[in-house]
Enzyme design. Structure first.
Site, mmCIF file in Angstrom:
data_model
loop_
_atom_site.group_PDB
_atom_site.id
_atom_site.type_symbol
_atom_site.label_atom_id
_atom_site.label_comp_id
_atom_site.label_asym_id
_atom_site.label_seq_id
_atom_site.Cartn_x
_atom_site.Cartn_y
_atom_site.Cartn_z
ATOM 1 N N LYS A 72 -12.525 -1.835 5.782
ATOM 2 C CA LYS A 72 -11.788 -2.774 6.619
ATOM 3 C C LYS A 72 -12.362 -2.764 8.031
ATOM 4 O O LYS A 72 -12.864 -3.757 8.505
ATOM 5 C CB LYS A 72 -10.295 -2.426 6.653
ATOM 6 C CG LYS A 72 -9.438 -2.962 5.495
ATOM 7 C CD LYS A 72 -9.810 -2.469 4.140
ATOM 8 C CE LYS A 72 -8.962 -3.016 3.014
ATOM 9 N NZ LYS A 72 -8.059 -2.033 2.415
ATOM 10 N N TRP B 295 0.829 -1.206 0.000
ATOM 11 C CA TRP B 295 0.000 0.000 0.000
ATOM 12 C C TRP B 295 0.859 1.250 0.000
ATOM 13 O O TRP B 295 0.572 2.209 -0.714
ATOM 14 C CB TRP B 295 -1.011 -0.017 1.146
ATOM 15 C CG TRP B 295 -2.076 -1.051 0.907
ATOM 16 C CD1 TRP B 295 -2.327 -2.169 1.639
ATOM 17 C CD2 TRP B 295 -2.998 -1.094 -0.205
ATOM 18 N NE1 TRP B 295 -3.348 -2.895 1.066
ATOM 19 C CE2 TRP B 295 -3.778 -2.263 -0.062
ATOM 20 C CE3 TRP B 295 -3.244 -0.269 -1.306
ATOM 21 C CZ2 TRP B 295 -4.784 -2.628 -0.964
ATOM 22 C CZ3 TRP B 295 -4.254 -0.634 -2.207
ATOM 23 C CH2 TRP B 295 -5.005 -1.793 -2.030
ATOM 24 N N ASP C 122 -1.798 6.461 6.445
ATOM 25 C CA ASP C 122 -2.834 5.574 5.904
ATOM 26 C C ASP C 122 -3.137 4.539 6.982
ATOM 27 O O ASP C 122 -2.337 3.651 7.251
ATOM 28 C CB ASP C 122 -2.309 4.901 4.628
ATOM 29 C CG ASP C 122 -3.317 3.931 4.015
ATOM 30 O OD1 ASP C 122 -4.398 3.712 4.614
ATOM 31 O OD2 ASP C 122 -3.025 3.381 2.931
HETATM 32 C C1 LIG Z 1 -7.423 -1.493 1.266
HETATM 33 C C2 LIG Z 1 -6.354 -0.503 1.479
HETATM 34 C C3 LIG Z 1 -6.158 0.578 0.609
HETATM 35 C C4 LIG Z 1 -6.988 0.771 -0.638
HETATM 36 O O1 LIG Z 1 -8.296 1.047 -0.335
HETATM 37 P P1 LIG Z 1 -9.369 1.348 -1.506
HETATM 38 O O2 LIG Z 1 -10.578 1.703 -0.733
HETATM 39 O O3 LIG Z 1 -9.505 0.091 -2.304
HETATM 40 O O4 LIG Z 1 -8.849 2.461 -2.328
HETATM 41 C C5 LIG Z 1 -5.155 1.490 0.893
HETATM 42 N N1 LIG Z 1 -4.379 1.339 1.982
HETATM 43 C C6 LIG Z 1 -4.530 0.315 2.829
HETATM 44 C C7 LIG Z 1 -3.638 0.211 4.017
HETATM 45 C C8 LIG Z 1 -5.519 -0.645 2.610
HETATM 46 O O5 LIG Z 1 -5.664 -1.668 3.467
#
Ligand SMILES: *Cc1c(COP(=O)(O)O)cnc(C)c1O
Length: 363
Positions: free
Chosen positions: A198, A102, A174
């Site tokens: 998530k 990511w 993030d």
């Molecule tokens: C799932 C995830 C993303 C991407 O998320 P989207 O909603 O598909 O854009 C980015 N960073 C992390 C840490 C993730 O787990």
């Protein structure tokens, strides 16, 4: 009806109590004769829903008054671009801590906007650890420092918050796959973002928590929809927001408060992760997790079987035992158990019991 223990990495399991409330309210929300997703976002009813969601999130994370909470769309992936588009503030470079897939995607997008300096890069060790503060090569001219505090695919979680070189360099995180799973001090960050699917609610909603002084610096030529100020000035309703996802997130926040809040869920998450890693480490090498112990994620637990010919049997038999979505990400292989807030300890215990029994049969 029977529900499985769902270990999906995302979109992921939601608390059963939340799904029941949503089901009860589906045809007739609070006596209005319609569902919440069938009414205008410009109604006092929906304005109440979004205000409650924000207030509950603020309470859960003790978000200070000088931070805005934005309810956006486009996933965490759109934030990979919105962050450099808004936070460079005339500077030419930003620092990125590269610890997995990511953060790699965040780097790739940022390179379209600026000079990216890698403050650390753990790819040489297959992304199996979080670099320590002393290993970070931070630059004094960086517009900000970006970190992915929980790498969902590799299962690497920062056990500490990186310190910045100076107070004018904000830390951007993030937190998509572990927000609300542990206590954080929001004041240590300039901006926190998380896709909802998530640990917050259904997909379609992205939450951004951003300090006031970082709003209002968008680069020229950037669409209005990608300017944090436009969303902040309009209470996340510059255009039609993802109303149903916001409603669901609000129900999850109320559920979390009823569990005792973030401090209480963190204790439950520690117990769940401890139980699962102990089973992996105690399997005499039948199962293996290669992340450095201090940096192992409490939310995403990847593990491989010493004999990968057993992978498909493991998946088939675990599913038959009511344990769903254990297949690992293709980059890592093997299995991955995502054990977000809604996963009860009983679900992890069922998985561990299955793993022990499977290993005994196949050792
Ligand atoms: C799932 C995830 C993303 C991407 O998320 P989207 O909603 O598909 O854009 C980015 N960073 C992390 C840490 C993730 O787990």
């Amino acid at each position: 009806m029977s529900r499985v223990h769902n270990f999906s990495a995302g979109p992921a399991a939601l608390p059963e109590a939340v799904l029941r409330t949503a089901a009860e309210e589906m045809l007739d929300w609070h006596g209005r004769g319609m569902s919440i997703m069938e009414m205008s976002h410009r109604t006092p009813d929906f304005e109440g829903v979004i205000a409650d969601a924000e207030a509950d999130l603020r309470a859960l994370l003790s978000i200070p008054a000088n931070y805005k909470v934005l309810f956006l769309q486009g996933g965490a992936t759109l934030q990979f671009g919105m962050i450099p588009a808004n936070l460079l503030r005339g500077k030419a470079s930003a620092d990125y801590i590269l610890t997995g897939s990511w953060s790699e995607k965040a780097v790739a997008e940022a390179r379209r906007f600026c000079n990216v300096k890698l403050a650390a890069d753990t790819s040489v060790s297959s992304f199996t650890y979080a670099p320590e503060q002393s290993e970070l090569q931070l630059s004094s001219d960086a517009a900000y420092v970006h970190v992915c505090t929980n790498e969902t695919i590799m299962g690497v979680e920062f056990p500490y918050v990186p310190e910045m070189l100076s107070a004018d360099i904000p830390l951007v995180a993030d937190m998509s796959s572990h927000i609300l799973s542990r206590e954080i001090d929001v004041r240590k960050y300039g901006l926190i973002y998380a896709g909802a699917q998530k640990n917050i609610g259904p997909v379609g909603l992205t939450i951004v928590i951003v300090r006031d002084d970082l709003i209002g610096h968008v680069a020229p030529g950037v669409p209005l929809m990608l300017d944090y100020k436009v969303h902040a000035d309009n209470g996340s309703m510059y255009n039609t927001p993802p109303t149903y996802a916001i409603y669901m997130a609000g129900l999850v926040f109320k559920w979390l408060k009823a569990q005792g809040g973030v401090a209480a869920i963190e204790q439950a998450n520690i117990a769940k992760a401890k139980h699962l890693y102990a089973a992996i480490d105690g399997s005499n090498g039948f199962y293996r997790n290669s992340v450095r112990i201090a940096d192992r994620s409490r939310m995403n637990v990847p593990f491989t079987l010493a004999n990968d010919k057993l992978d498909s049997v493991f998946l088939k038999e675990s599913l038959a035992a009511g344990l769903a979505n254990l297949k690992g990400h293709k980059l890592v292989g093997g299995m991955r158990a995502s054990i977000y807030n809604p996963m009860p300890l009983a679900g992890v215990e069922a998985l561990v019991d299955f793993m022990r029994e499977f290993a005994a049969r196949h050792a």
